[in-house]
Write a protein that holds these residues in place. Structure first.
Motif, short mmCIF file in Angstrom:
data_model
loop_
_atom_site.label_atom_id
_atom_site.label_comp_id
_atom_site.label_asym_id
_atom_site.label_seq_id
_atom_site.Cartn_x
_atom_site.Cartn_y
_atom_site.Cartn_z
N THR A 158 0.81 -1.22 0.00
CA THR A 158 0.00 0.00 0.00
C THR A 158 0.83 1.26 0.00
OG1 THR A 158 -0.14 -0.10 2.42
CG2 THR A 158 -1.91 -1.13 1.17
N ASN A 159 2.07 1.19 0.40
CA ASN A 159 2.89 2.39 0.55
C ASN A 159 4.17 2.29 -0.25
OD1 ASN A 159 0.99 3.29 2.47
ND2 ASN A 159 2.07 2.22 4.10
N LEU A 160 4.65 3.44 -0.68
CA LEU A 160 5.94 3.51 -1.33
C LEU A 160 7.06 3.43 -0.30
CD1 LEU A 160 5.34 6.37 -3.89
CD2 LEU A 160 5.81 4.00 -4.45
N SER A 161 8.20 2.95 -0.72
CA SER A 161 9.34 2.90 0.18
C SER A 161 9.97 4.28 0.27
CB SER A 161 10.38 1.89 -0.34
OG SER A 161 10.96 2.36 -1.55
N VAL A 162 10.76 4.48 1.34
CA VAL A 162 11.49 5.74 1.49
C VAL A 162 12.43 5.94 0.32
CG1 VAL A 162 13.16 6.95 2.94
CG2 VAL A 162 11.31 5.64 4.00
N LEU A 191 7.09 15.67 4.15
CA LEU A 191 5.74 15.80 3.62
C LEU A 191 5.47 14.76 2.54
CD1 LEU A 191 3.09 17.45 3.59
CD2 LEU A 191 4.12 18.84 1.78
N ASN A 192 6.40 14.58 1.61
CA ASN A 192 6.19 13.61 0.53
C ASN A 192 6.20 12.18 1.05
OD1 ASN A 192 6.32 14.80 -2.51
ND2 ASN A 192 7.42 16.14 -1.11
N TRP A 193 7.08 11.90 2.00
CA TRP A 193 7.07 10.57 2.59
C TRP A 193 5.76 10.33 3.33
CZ3 TRP A 193 7.10 8.35 7.56
CH2 TRP A 193 7.38 6.98 7.58
N SER A 195 3.13 7.32 2.66
CA SER A 195 2.90 6.31 3.70
C SER A 195 1.51 6.39 4.31
CB SER A 195 3.95 6.43 4.81
OG SER A 195 3.89 7.71 5.41
N THR A 196 0.82 7.54 4.16
CA THR A 196 -0.55 7.66 4.67
C THR A 196 -1.48 8.01 3.52
OG1 THR A 196 -0.17 9.99 5.30
CG2 THR A 196 0.23 8.31 6.98
N LEU A 250 -4.83 13.41 1.97
CA LEU A 250 -5.80 14.10 2.82
C LEU A 250 -5.33 14.17 4.26
CD1 LEU A 250 -8.47 15.52 2.99
CD2 LEU A 250 -9.61 13.30 3.27
N PHE A 251 -4.72 13.09 4.75
CA PHE A 251 -4.22 13.13 6.13
C PHE A 251 -3.14 14.20 6.28
CE2 PHE A 251 -1.04 11.82 9.31
CZ PHE A 251 -1.84 11.86 10.44
N MET A 252 -2.23 14.28 5.32
CA MET A 252 -1.16 15.26 5.42
C MET A 252 -1.70 16.68 5.29
SD MET A 252 1.28 13.38 6.16
CE MET A 252 2.49 14.68 6.35
N ARG A 253 -2.80 16.87 4.56
CA ARG A 253 -3.40 18.20 4.49
C ARG A 253 -4.13 18.54 5.78
NH1 ARG A 253 -1.19 21.85 1.98
NH2 ARG A 253 -2.87 22.99 3.01
N ILE A 254 -4.70 17.52 6.43
CA ILE A 254 -5.33 17.75 7.73
C ILE A 254 -4.27 18.12 8.77
CG2 ILE A 254 -6.57 16.64 9.63
CD1 ILE A 254 -8.42 17.26 7.40
N VAL A 255 -3.07 17.59 8.60
CA VAL A 255 -1.97 17.88 9.52
C VAL A 255 -1.52 19.33 9.40
CG1 VAL A 255 0.49 17.46 9.94
CG2 VAL A 255 -1.09 15.53 9.76
#
Length: 344
Positions: free
Chosen positions: A208-212, A271-273, A277-278, A281-286
């Motif tokens: 579901t998530n990209l690697s670092v 921010l991009n990581w 990984s989430t 929308l979650f990062m915009r809520i943050v």
């Protein structure tokens, strides 16, 4: 331990309660660390940028955007030491359109810093939350729910209250121009975040998530594209007289200049990581959490008077973030249960 409970499955079909709870705690801690890092870096970078441009009169938004993006290109050789999930050629070409979105968004943001207050910039930028929400539903098929919509509305309501309080306290003389510029930056930023998740998501649905490593390589490619594509812009804005090229003239200004590049590198990486990984929308809520932090600095450093609209806005923003965190946690628990039932 009984099968079918909301816990992590063992090889014998039962659930490991302790491991499941530990995983939930680590996941939550990781999200909160991401949130805290984004807030600190965003507020710090905004104040450094405004202090450099206004106090030291180093108003070079194009050059600052170009140099800050060029530093991100240093991530490319670092990514080569890591094991990226995605082929390098694919990352290089897919990052090309994102390089334009990135540069325009950051350039408009840098232009706005000397034309309105930091609090106003951060407040208006939060309107990207609505755009990210809409684009996530349309492009990413983000599921709608009453609680999720309520969380977004609480954050936006808080932003509106804080922004209005900022207007009452008195914005910069040409604050309307800064507002227009940061609004353009907001549209570009929202588009970037959603398309980033769309086009760089793993094709394997189990991953579901990209690697670092993949995120680092992607950012490095954006940095290199910006170095190659936008250096003529430095010459153009210089010779037409819109922005005369000059390096910082004092040691303090150089310190702020280097600091802005380092903070920008860290902020964009985190921010991009976080998006990978989430979710966008979650990062915009943050990000709206930066508003209470910036106003707190205004109160302590600039002795700005606290208004009741500001207090209501902060409470609304924090409530929206808490509610969205609950929704995200519940969705993760339901996903675990669904995967277990599929195995069974």
């Amino acid at each position: 331990m009984t099968a079918g409970s909301d816990n992590v499955p063992l090889n014998d079909g039962t659930w490991d309660v302790a491991k499941d709870k530990a995983g939930d705690v680590l996941s939550s801690v990781g999200r909160y660390l991401l949130a805290g890092s984004v807030v600190v870096l965003l507020v710090g970078g905004s104040f450094i940028g405004q202090y450099l441009q206004v106090t030291y009169r180093y108003d070079k938004p194009f050059w600052l955007t170009y140099s800050n993006t060029a530093v991100i290109g240093l991530l490319l050789p670092v990514s080569r030491l890591l094991d990226s999930q995605l082929p390098f050629r694919r990352l290089a070409w897919q990052s090309l359109p994102f390089a334009f979105l990135w540069f325009i968004a950051n350039y408009l943001y840098a232009l706005s810093l000397s034309r309105t207050s930091v609090a106003s910039v951060l407040s208006i930028e939060q309107s990207a939350t609505v755009l990210v929400f809409v684009l996530s539903v349309i492009i990413l098929r983000e599921p709608l729910s009453v609680l999720k919509c309520t969380a977004v509305l609480l954050c936006i309501a808080g932003v509106v209250l804080v922004s209005f309080a900022d207007r009452v306290s008195g914005p910069a003389a040409d604050g309307w121009l800064g507002d227009v510029l940061v609004s353009g930056s907001t549209i570009m930023t929202a588009t970037y975040m959603v398309l980033f998740k769309k086009f760089l998501a793993p094709t394997d649905q189990s991953a579901t998530n990209l690697s670092v490593a993949s995120v680092t390589a992607f950012l490095g490619c954006i940095g290199v594209w910006n170095i190659v594509l936008f250096w003529p812009g430095v010459l153009v804005v210089h010779f037409i007289g819109f922005e005369r090229f000059a390096l910082p003239s004092s040691g303090a200004a150089w310190g702020l200049y280097v600091g802005s590049m380092l903070v920008g590198l860290l902020f964009n990486s985190v921010l991009n990581w976080g998006v990978a990984s989430t979710s966008p929308l979650f990062m915009r809520i943050v990000v709206p959490l930066s508003i209470p932090a910036s106003f707190l600095i205004d109160v302590i450093v600039l002795h700005t008077a606290i208004q009741w609209l500001w207090v209501l806005g902060v409470v609304s923003i924090l409530a929206g973030f808490a509610l969205f965190s609950f929704v995200l946690h519940r969705a993760e628990r339901l996903a675990k249960r669904s995967r277990y039932e599929t195995i069974q």
